[in-house]
Design a protein around this motif. Sequence first.
Motif, short mmCIF file in Angstrom:
data_model
loop_
_atom_site.label_atom_id
_atom_site.label_comp_id
_atom_site.label_asym_id
_atom_site.label_seq_id
_atom_site.Cartn_x
_atom_site.Cartn_y
_atom_site.Cartn_z
N GLN A 1 -35.56 25.57 -24.34
CA GLN A 1 -35.23 24.90 -24.12
C GLN A 1 -35.76 23.78 -23.15
N LYS A 2 -37.06 24.11 -22.69
CA LYS A 2 -37.80 23.37 -21.78
C LYS A 2 -37.33 23.54 -20.69
N ASN A 3 -36.46 24.58 -20.08
CA ASN A 3 -35.69 25.10 -18.41
C ASN A 3 -36.79 25.98 -18.15
N ALA A 4 -36.31 25.42 -16.96
CA ALA A 4 -37.29 26.34 -15.61
C ALA A 4 -36.74 26.98 -14.53
N LEU B 1 -39.13 14.70 -12.87
CA LEU B 1 -40.21 15.46 -12.99
C LEU B 1 -41.48 15.64 -12.30
N LEU B 2 -41.25 17.28 -11.96
CA LEU B 2 -42.22 17.86 -10.94
C LEU B 2 -42.92 18.97 -11.74
N ASP B 3 -44.01 19.26 -11.13
CA ASP B 3 -44.47 20.24 -11.15
C ASP B 3 -44.49 21.47 -10.47
N ALA B 4 -43.93 22.27 -11.43
CA ALA B 4 -43.27 23.53 -11.01
C ALA B 4 -43.51 24.53 -9.73
N ALA C 1 -44.79 25.47 -15.38
CA ALA C 1 -43.70 25.04 -16.29
C ALA C 1 -43.23 23.28 -15.35
N ALA C 2 -42.68 22.26 -16.36
CA ALA C 2 -42.00 21.13 -16.22
C ALA C 2 -41.03 20.92 -15.67
N LEU C 3 -40.97 20.84 -14.25
CA LEU C 3 -39.35 20.92 -13.56
C LEU C 3 -38.81 19.89 -12.96
#
Length: 380
Positions: free
Chosen positions: A302-305, A232-235, A263-265
């Motif tokens: 769908q929470k895709n970055a 989990l990264l910060d985009a 976004a969450a990446l």
Amino acid sequence: MVLDANGRTYAQTISTGESPPHTLFEGIAADPGPGPGITKKKISKDRIYLLLSTRAGRDNRYVIQAALDVSREAGIVRRYRFMAEGILLFGILISAAAGMVLARRAMRPLAHITAAIQRIRATHMTERVNSDQWPRELTALAMAFDDMLDRLQDSFSRLSHYSADLAHELRTPISNLIGEAEVMLSKPRTPLQYQQNIESSLEEFTRLGHMIHSLLFLAKAESTDIKVKPELLDAEVQARAVIDYFVELFQENDISLTIRGNAALYADSSLFRQALSNVLSNALRYTTAGGSVDISIHGDKQKNAIFVVSDSGIGIHPDDIPNIFNRFFRAESARTFDATGSGLGLAIVKSIVDLHGGTVDIQSVLSHGTTVTLVFPHPA
Ligand SMILES: Nc1ncnc2c1ncn2[C@@H]1O[C@H](COP(=O)(O)OP(=O)(O)O)[C@@H](O)[C@H]1O
Ligand SMILES: [Mg+2]
């Protein structure tokens, strides 16, 4: 014939036709049990009698013996049996022969397929088994086989183009290096000239080194030697790390660079940075001074970055779009605009996105600009 208790003939029917021989009841009549016993006796090849011998009368005093000539009936039965056996044998032979013919006919397409398969070589990939000539039961097999050949032929031709491109891409810079070195050595030079030559050679060597590095990466990605561990990264943080590297280059070329959104990446950090860096370097390379490059980041339902990188550059001809991710492919307009570049950048972007199970899409209008959309999926 009726025999009395002492075995003497008591009464006898008068024989009609051929009379049976006297010895007919020998060994049968001596002492028959109380029930009737029927025996079949063969005198010669075509004289057969059915014999009945039984006791009768008070205290079973008498022995009754009867003989029936069944030679004719036996002959008929024998002839019928002979005929039936003959017909049966004939039937077996006919059906065996018919079975063989049918089996051979049914197997003929397979023999054809086998012959076609044997003709297929890497250099002879156009061979097909041609499904329309097959019996219905085999068309699905033939079609699947031809489909497989199509795919193989495609891979083979791509592989051979790839080798040809690779040889070409390596040959040009190496002949340039050799040419320059030969010119340098043709007469004595000043130390400054030697230094300049070494510097320009070093640039070329570095470029070749990058290319080999990229090819190795692609080869590894293809054989799935690379295992992606998405975290989990910060985009925005990741994107800014890439931008930091480019900021000065953008300023030097008078191209504005903006970034917005977050976004969450879920991605492998270094692979993600490599992908975004390749996309940004294209945006930089193919945009003229005074242009702009914008990066927008957002998450979908769908929470895709999702990363959208748009530039106001030279754009891509619609005919070139389908080839844009092929190794070594560079559009004609790109080649004339900028001679450097290996045509491997987007192939690497695609393989990185694939490793993450994501997608990459390119929209472009020639002479107006290009938009690259990267999607890194949320792990389900
Ligand atoms: N932002 C862009 N604007 C215009 N053309 C592009 C852009 N990005 C990619 N292309 C086209 O796609 C080709 C392949 O890109 P890439 O694989 O990165 O190779 P390279 O950058 O080394 O030429 C480029 O040669 C160019 O024709
Ligand atoms: Mg590139």
